[in-house]
Design an enzyme around this catalytic site. Structure first.
Site, PDB file in Angstrom:
ATOM      1  N   GLY A   1      -6.965  -3.686  -5.013  1.00 33.32           N
ATOM      2  CA  GLY A   1      -7.225  -2.141  -3.841  1.00 33.32           C
ATOM      3  C   GLY A   1      -8.516  -3.770  -3.021  1.00 33.32           C
TER       4      GLY A   1
ATOM      5  N   ARG B   1      -4.073  -2.544  -8.781  1.00 33.03           N
ATOM      6  CA  ARG B   1      -5.209  -3.512  -9.693  1.00 33.03           C
ATOM      7  C   ARG B   1      -6.197  -3.937  -8.714  1.00 33.03           C
ATOM      8  NH1 ARG B   1      -5.551  -8.920  -8.029  1.00 33.03           N
ATOM      9  NH2 ARG B   1      -4.282  -8.570  -6.402  1.00 33.03           N
TER      10      ARG B   1
ATOM     11  N   THR C   1       1.952   3.052  -2.331  1.00 33.54           N
ATOM     12  CA  THR C   1       1.564   4.298  -3.483  1.00 33.54           C
ATOM     13  C   THR C   1       0.320   5.370  -3.153  1.00 33.54           C
ATOM     14  OG1 THR C   1       1.500   2.439  -4.835  1.00 33.54           O
ATOM     15  CG2 THR C   1       1.004   4.945  -5.567  1.00 33.54           C
ATOM     16  N   TRP C   2      -0.430   4.180  -2.099  1.00 32.19           N
ATOM     17  CA  TRP C   2      -1.830   4.767  -1.285  1.00 32.19           C
ATOM     18  C   TRP C   2      -1.119   5.775  -0.351  1.00 32.19           C
ATOM     19  CZ3 TRP C   2      -5.400   1.199   2.383  1.00 32.19           C
ATOM     20  CH2 TRP C   2      -5.787   2.366   2.194  1.00 32.19           C
TER      21      TRP C   2
ATOM     22  N   GLY D   1       1.030  -0.911   0.320  1.00 32.36           N
ATOM     23  CA  GLY D   1      -0.594   0.130   0.032  1.00 32.36           C
ATOM     24  C   GLY D   1       0.813   1.158   0.513  1.00 32.36           C
TER      25      GLY D   1
ATOM     26  N   ARG E   1       1.182  -4.711   5.807  1.00 28.47           N
ATOM     27  CA  ARG E   1      -0.151  -5.335   5.235  1.00 28.47           C
ATOM     28  C   ARG E   1       0.153  -6.873   5.257  1.00 28.47           C
ATOM     29  NH1 ARG E   1      -2.327  -5.027  -1.211  1.00 28.47           N
ATOM     30  NH2 ARG E   1      -4.347  -5.587  -1.114  1.00 28.47           N
TER      31      ARG E   1
ATOM     32  N   HIS F   1      12.307   0.790   0.323  1.00 26.58           N
ATOM     33  CA  HIS F   1      11.895  -0.383   0.920  1.00 26.58           C
ATOM     34  C   HIS F   1      12.963  -1.385   1.632  1.00 26.58           C
ATOM     35  CE1 HIS F   1       7.641  -0.232  -1.163  1.00 26.58           C
ATOM     36  NE2 HIS F   1       8.247  -0.863  -2.570  1.00 26.58           N
TER      37      HIS F   1
HETATM   38  P1  A3P Z   1      -3.152  -5.326  -4.846  1.00 29.11           P
HETATM   39  O1  A3P Z   1      -3.337  -6.152  -5.824  1.00 29.11           O
HETATM   40  O2  A3P Z   1      -4.187  -6.094  -3.598  1.00 29.11           O
HETATM   41  O3  A3P Z   1      -4.189  -4.814  -5.506  1.00 29.11           O
HETATM   42  P2  A3P Z   1       2.156  -0.848  -3.156  1.00 29.11           P
HETATM   43  O4  A3P Z   1       1.891   0.596  -3.860  1.00 29.11           O
HETATM   44  O5  A3P Z   1       2.954  -0.796  -2.368  1.00 29.11           O
HETATM   45  O6  A3P Z   1       3.026  -1.228  -4.775  1.00 29.11           O
HETATM   46  O7  A3P Z   1       0.999  -1.478  -2.818  1.00 29.11           O
HETATM   47  C1  A3P Z   1       0.229  -1.902  -4.853  1.00 29.11           C
HETATM   48  C2  A3P Z   1      -0.915  -2.360  -3.411  1.00 29.11           C
HETATM   49  O8  A3P Z   1      -1.789  -1.234  -2.885  1.00 29.11           O
HETATM   50  C3  A3P Z   1      -1.630  -3.005  -4.821  1.00 29.11           C
HETATM   51  O9  A3P Z   1      -3.105  -4.506  -4.196  1.00 29.11           O
HETATM   52  C4  A3P Z   1      -3.070  -1.893  -5.275  1.00 29.11           C
HETATM   53  O10 A3P Z   1      -3.799  -1.789  -6.143  1.00 29.11           O
HETATM   54  C5  A3P Z   1      -3.004  -0.975  -4.114  1.00 29.11           C
HETATM   55  N1  A3P Z   1      -3.470   0.202  -3.926  1.00 29.11           N
HETATM   56  C6  A3P Z   1      -2.806   1.581  -4.733  1.00 29.11           C
HETATM   57  N2  A3P Z   1      -3.271   2.315  -4.601  1.00 29.11           N
HETATM   58  C7  A3P Z   1      -4.750   1.732  -3.168  1.00 29.11           C
HETATM   59  C8  A3P Z   1      -5.004   3.082  -2.118  1.00 29.11           C
HETATM   60  N3  A3P Z   1      -5.427   4.531  -2.934  1.00 29.11           N
HETATM   61  N4  A3P Z   1      -5.879   2.794  -1.831  1.00 29.11           N
HETATM   62  C9  A3P Z   1      -6.014   1.206  -1.162  1.00 29.11           C
HETATM   63  N5  A3P Z   1      -5.553  -0.098  -2.069  1.00 29.11           N
HETATM   64  C10 A3P Z   1      -4.453   0.608  -3.000  1.00 29.11           C
END
Ligand code: A3P
Length: 321
Positions: A289, A287, A70-71, A68, A152, A130
């Site tokens: 989320g 993907r 990016t979030w 998460g 997570r 990371h």
């Molecule tokens: P999924 O593949 O389970 O959908 P990172 O940002 O660390 O690369 O993690 C990516 C994961 O966070 C992906 O999970 C992605 O869909 C999810 N993600 C990205 N943006 C998000 C948001 N704003 N809220 C919740 N989940 C999010």
């Protein structure tokens, strides 16, 4: 110019040649300070360790990949750049992928041949990594800078990572099988793995140094984003004022940074992130989320094995996830 006794790519290559090596999901992985990396990544990690000097005012966003990040980047940026008139108007948030406005130290900045000059960045510098807590440059642990970690559920991280790696390698001949990836993952041989140690180190740091290290959980943020964002704002030294609370600023920030909003931005539909080795489609970071998606992909045996490993990694601090 580098000093005579500074580490150079040649010295890094020598160090890497002495490290334990195993076949990872796609290429060779090296065990360095207890964690696994590809050779390319490890060069950048060592460069971060040698060259990055944290400032007390820095904010470091940290995570194991696919937790998460990016979030969290979007949320931290929104919180620190808000103003009362229009809390989420910052155009960068609407026109850029979060990895552009908060870059990763080792994947973006120090992956370049030239050592970047981060001294020119105005404070507070918003950066991400990371790198495990124990391998952070000393200044990042000692300067008093703020570190926010997002953890997570390990099963969901695994499934997210497996999808992501296969999509990044879409032009390769064969897909990495779920079963093969799963075995290495359980052995800890995956990018920045073992994830159990990664999460536990930051969890412990957050207990020992709560004023500097904050440990967030994806699932809790999904369940109650308003409370978690308020806690985050407080930790960052920018708590919401009464006026902001009344004006719905917290709700607005949660909405702008939500999965749906970020995924729907034009830049995340069609844009690409320029990395040193390749271009990556921004849409790959969004993907599904959701919490618990791993149930759709893992057998009950796989779920039992990952949960068992997570339980056995528990120590006095409790479960890392
Ligand atoms: P999924 O593949 O389970 O959908 P990172 O940002 O660390 O690369 O993690 C990516 C994961 O966070 C992906 O999970 C992605 O869909 C999810 N993600 C990205 N943006 C998000 C948001 N704003 N809220 C919740 N989940 C999010």
């Amino acid at each position: 110019l580098r000093g005579a006794d500074e580490k150079t790519p040649e010295k890094y290559a020598h160090i890497i040649s002495t490290l334990p090596k195993k076949k990872g999901w796609a290429n060779d992985q090296y065990r360095y300070q207890g964690f696994w990396y590809s050779g390319f990544l490890l060069n950048a990690v060592m460069s971060v360790q040698d060259n990055f000097k944290a400032r007390p005012s820095d904010v470091l966003i940290t995570s194991s990949p696919k937790s998460g990040t990016t979030w969290l980047k979007a949320l931290v940026f929104a919180l620190l750049n808000r103003n009362l008139d229009d809390p989420t108007s910052n155009h960068l948030m609407l026109t850029s992928n979060p990895h552009e406005y908060i870059p990763f130290l080792e994947i973006q900045l120090y992956a370049k041949k030239q050592i970047p000059n981060l001294d020119v960045m105005p404070s507070p510098r918003l950066l991400a990594t990371h790198i495990p807590y124990s391998s952070l440059p000393e200044s990042a642990r000692d300067s008093g800078c703020r570190i926010v970690y997002i953890s997570r559920d390990i099963k969901d991280v695994f499934v997210s990572l497996w999808h992501f790696v296969n999509k990044v390698r879409h032009d390769m001949k064969e897909e990495i099988s779920l079963e093969k990836a799963f075995e290495s993952y359980c052995d800890g041989v995956s990018i920045y793995g073992p994830i159990w140690d990664h999460q536990l180190e930051y969890l412990k740091a957050s207990v020992v140094r709560p004023q500097c290290v904050m440990f967030l959980r994806y699932e809790e943020m999904m369940e109650d984003p308003l409370s978690e964002v308020r806690r985050l704002a407080q930790f960052l030294g920018r708590p919401f004022s009464e006026e902001e609370e009344k004006g719905g600023v917290v709700e607005e920030i949660v909405k702008v940074c939500s999965f749906e909003s970020l995924k729907d931005l034009q830049v995340n539909k069609v844009g690409e992130l320029q990395l040193e080795m390749m271009k990556m489609k921004n849409q790959l970071f969004f993907r599904r989320g959701v919490v618990g998606d791993s149930k759709r992909w893992l057998t009950p045996e796989m779920i039992g094995r990952l949960d068992g490993l997570t339980e056995s990694m528990m120590d006095t601090f409790g479960s890392p996830t």
